[in-house]
Design a protein around this motif. Structure first.
Motif, PDB file in Angstrom:
ATOM      1  N   ILE A 229      49.747  74.298  76.817  1.00 59.77           N
ATOM      2  CA  ILE A 229      48.885  74.464  75.762  1.00 59.77           C
ATOM      3  C   ILE A 229      48.134  75.905  75.504  1.00 59.77           C
ATOM      4  CG2 ILE A 229      46.581  73.735  74.598  1.00 59.77           C
ATOM      5  CD1 ILE A 229      48.656  71.352  75.086  1.00 59.77           C
ATOM      6  N   PRO A 230      48.382  76.570  74.388  1.00 62.12           N
ATOM      7  CA  PRO A 230      48.358  77.979  74.360  1.00 62.12           C
ATOM      8  C   PRO A 230      46.652  78.341  74.858  1.00 62.12           C
ATOM      9  CG  PRO A 230      49.560  77.283  72.501  1.00 62.12           C
ATOM     10  CD  PRO A 230      49.219  75.988  73.315  1.00 62.12           C
ATOM     11  N   GLY A 231      46.565  79.208  75.581  1.00 62.14           N
ATOM     12  CA  GLY A 231      45.129  79.596  75.870  1.00 62.14           C
ATOM     13  C   GLY A 231      44.788  78.594  77.188  1.00 62.14           C
ATOM     14  N   VAL A 232      45.668  77.769  77.648  1.00 64.40           N
ATOM     15  CA  VAL A 232      44.953  76.635  78.667  1.00 64.40           C
ATOM     16  C   VAL A 232      45.967  76.947  79.847  1.00 64.40           C
ATOM     17  CG1 VAL A 232      44.588  74.327  79.327  1.00 64.40           C
ATOM     18  CG2 VAL A 232      43.946  75.126  77.224  1.00 64.40           C
ATOM     19  N   ASN A 233      47.339  76.639  79.751  1.00 64.07           N
ATOM     20  CA  ASN A 233      48.352  76.824  80.788  1.00 64.07           C
ATOM     21  C   ASN A 233      49.704  77.243  80.393  1.00 64.07           C
ATOM     22  OD1 ASN A 233      49.261  74.602  79.144  1.00 64.07           O
ATOM     23  ND2 ASN A 233      49.314  73.130  80.884  1.00 64.07           N
ATOM     24  N   ASP A 234      49.543  78.105  79.304  1.00 59.16           N
ATOM     25  CA  ASP A 234      51.012  78.548  78.713  1.00 59.16           C
ATOM     26  C   ASP A 234      51.206  79.752  79.556  1.00 59.16           C
ATOM     27  OD1 ASP A 234      48.726  79.721  77.419  1.00 59.16           O
ATOM     28  OD2 ASP A 234      50.046  80.391  75.765  1.00 59.16           O
ATOM     29  N   TYR A 260      53.129  72.365  72.889  1.00 60.31           N
ATOM     30  CA  TYR A 260      51.948  71.926  72.105  1.00 60.31           C
ATOM     31  C   TYR A 260      52.315  71.964  70.573  1.00 60.31           C
ATOM     32  CZ  TYR A 260      47.750  72.693  68.920  1.00 60.31           C
ATOM     33  OH  TYR A 260      46.935  72.701  67.986  1.00 60.31           O
ATOM     34  N   HIS A 261      51.999  71.020  69.822  1.00 60.38           N
ATOM     35  CA  HIS A 261      52.084  71.016  68.393  1.00 60.38           C
ATOM     36  C   HIS A 261      50.766  70.282  67.817  1.00 60.38           C
ATOM     37  CE1 HIS A 261      52.319  66.571  68.888  1.00 60.38           C
ATOM     38  NE2 HIS A 261      53.099  66.712  70.042  1.00 60.38           N
ATOM     39  N   ARG A 262      51.082  70.442  66.518  1.00 58.27           N
ATOM     40  CA  ARG A 262      49.848  70.063  65.826  1.00 58.27           C
ATOM     41  C   ARG A 262      50.206  68.855  64.897  1.00 58.27           C
ATOM     42  NH1 ARG A 262      46.617  74.612  64.883  1.00 58.27           N
ATOM     43  NH2 ARG A 262      45.765  73.483  62.957  1.00 58.27           N
ATOM     44  N   PHE A 263      51.070  68.168  65.405  1.00 63.26           N
ATOM     45  CA  PHE A 263      51.533  66.694  64.679  1.00 63.26           C
ATOM     46  C   PHE A 263      50.339  65.677  64.316  1.00 63.26           C
ATOM     47  CE2 PHE A 263      55.877  67.459  66.390  1.00 63.26           C
ATOM     48  CZ  PHE A 263      56.185  68.337  65.448  1.00 63.26           C
ATOM     49  N   GLY A 264      49.306  65.699  65.349  1.00 65.39           N
ATOM     50  CA  GLY A 264      48.134  64.542  65.174  1.00 65.39           C
ATOM     51  C   GLY A 264      46.972  65.267  64.530  1.00 65.39           C
ATOM     52  N   GLU A 265      46.958  66.428  63.985  1.00 70.90           N
ATOM     53  CA  GLU A 265      45.835  67.056  63.393  1.00 70.90           C
ATOM     54  C   GLU A 265      45.134  66.038  62.331  1.00 70.90           C
ATOM     55  OE1 GLU A 265      44.757  71.222  61.336  1.00 70.90           O
ATOM     56  OE2 GLU A 265      46.615  70.867  61.779  1.00 70.90           O
ATOM     57  N   ASN A 266      46.209  65.748  61.518  1.00 70.81           N
ATOM     58  CA  ASN A 266      45.731  64.779  60.254  1.00 70.81           C
ATOM     59  C   ASN A 266      44.674  63.584  60.680  1.00 70.81           C
ATOM     60  OD1 ASN A 266      48.195  63.681  61.005  1.00 70.81           O
ATOM     61  ND2 ASN A 266      47.757  62.150  59.471  1.00 70.81           N
ATOM     62  N   LYS A 267      45.070  63.251  61.598  1.00 70.47           N
ATOM     63  CA  LYS A 267      44.440  61.783  62.382  1.00 70.47           C
ATOM     64  C   LYS A 267      42.835  62.052  62.650  1.00 70.47           C
ATOM     65  CE  LYS A 267      48.216  59.964  64.957  1.00 70.47           C
ATOM     66  NZ  LYS A 267      48.843  59.607  66.021  1.00 70.47           N
TER      67      LYS A 267
END
Length: 306
Positions: A229-234, A260-267
């Motif tokens: 995850i960017p800014g967490v453990n990357d 990390y991806h944004r595939f679940g953002e719409n949920k």
């Protein structure tokens, strides 16, 4: 093996067939509701609560008013900018039952072990030919430990391979009771740093790390999975620390880096929630490749993706 309780009930929010990324061979994934963590990047936010969750798809709504008429708590109002007052909604599903347009749908339903097994049986030929089987995921499948245990026992009775994706954030006795029935454990580790872990998941990681060791002792085969995850453990230090911990586990040879991806953002919008990661971009492929070298530098096999 003790008698199987086929009548045991659990809350299932999805059954995904023909997976090749969550254990060996072709697998069917059974997604169970409930998770003790609140990871900011979670791509299955509908899995976090143990009870069924209500999705609202605004584009499908024709404002017929039937949902408002049947809502027992008065949570639905066309005058409400969000349409649903989530503080009043009890996720009973009454509104979804009368919605003919798919604007309101429930994620999660009660199923018995017997009912799930009837679904899994449809893919039995694939399991046999590919060396695959079933994988329990979520959420955190060990939250529903009684259901998970009976389902795993039923699968083992059929001779099917079993796997589980888990964070291990459950009491020690749950791990010791369930994991002997898991052939392939996929242990999710986010950060070794306790402060970083708690800041981004709302839970400390001591129990998770202790149980990761236990799981690797009890399961037939264990791999570590790391959502990067960017800014967490990357960064190399964070990934190296996870790889070093993986070497302390029993028999772990492989670490999976999950960019990390944004595939679940719409949920999140469907649940009436803001997306916790804001506009954070997906992890760049070049960065994932660089972190793969860090893992391999610790003497472990590393794969990018499931």
């Amino acid at each position: 093996m003790s008698e199987i309780k086929y009548e045991q009930e659990g809350i299932v929010f999805d059954i995904q067939r023909y997976s090749i990324h969550d254990g060996p061979g072709i697998r069917t994934i059974v997604f169970l509701k409930g998770c003790p963590l609140a990871c900011r990047w979670c791509s299955n936010p509908e899995s976090q609560k143990a009870e069924p969750s209500l999705f609202f798809q605004k584009a499908n709504c024709v404002k017929c008013g039937k949902c408002k008429e049947v809502c027992p708590t008065g949570a639905i109002s066309p005058e409400n900018p969000a349409f649903i007052d989530r503080s009043k909604c009890i996720s009973c599903g009454t509104c979804a039952n009368v919605c003919a347009y798919g604007a309101l749908t429930m994620k999660g339903r009660s199923m018995t072990v017997w009912q799930v097994m009837q679904e899994l049986q449809k893919d039995a030929t694939n399991y046999r030919r590919s060396g695959g089987g079933i994988t329990l995921s979520g959420g955190e499948p060990l939250v529903q430990s009684d259901f998970a245990l009976e389902l795993l026992k039923a699968c083992k009775d059929k001779g099917w391979s079993t796997a589980m994706e888990t964070t291990g954030n459950v009491p020690q006795e749950v791990v010791e009771r369930v994991m002997p029935y898991v052939d392939h454990a996929l242990v999710d580790l986010k950060s070794i740093d306790p402060a970083v872990h708690e800041k981004n998941t709302a839970r400390p990681n001591r129990l998770i790390l202790e149980n990761a060791i236990r799981i690797s002792k009890l399961s037939g085969n264990t791999a570590v999975r790391v959502p990067v995850i960017p800014g967490v453990n990357d960064n190399p230090a964070a990934i190296a620390a996870i790889a070093q911990f993986a070497k302390l586990m029993h028999g772990v040879e492989t670490v999976h880096l999950l960019p990390y991806h944004r595939f679940g953002e719409n949920k999140y919008a469907l649940l009436g929630r803001d997306y916790p990661m804001g506009d954070t971009p997906a992890l760049a492929g070049a960065k994932a490749e660089a972190l793969k070298l860090v893992v391999e530098g610790q003497g472990l096999r590393c794969l990018i993706g499931g």
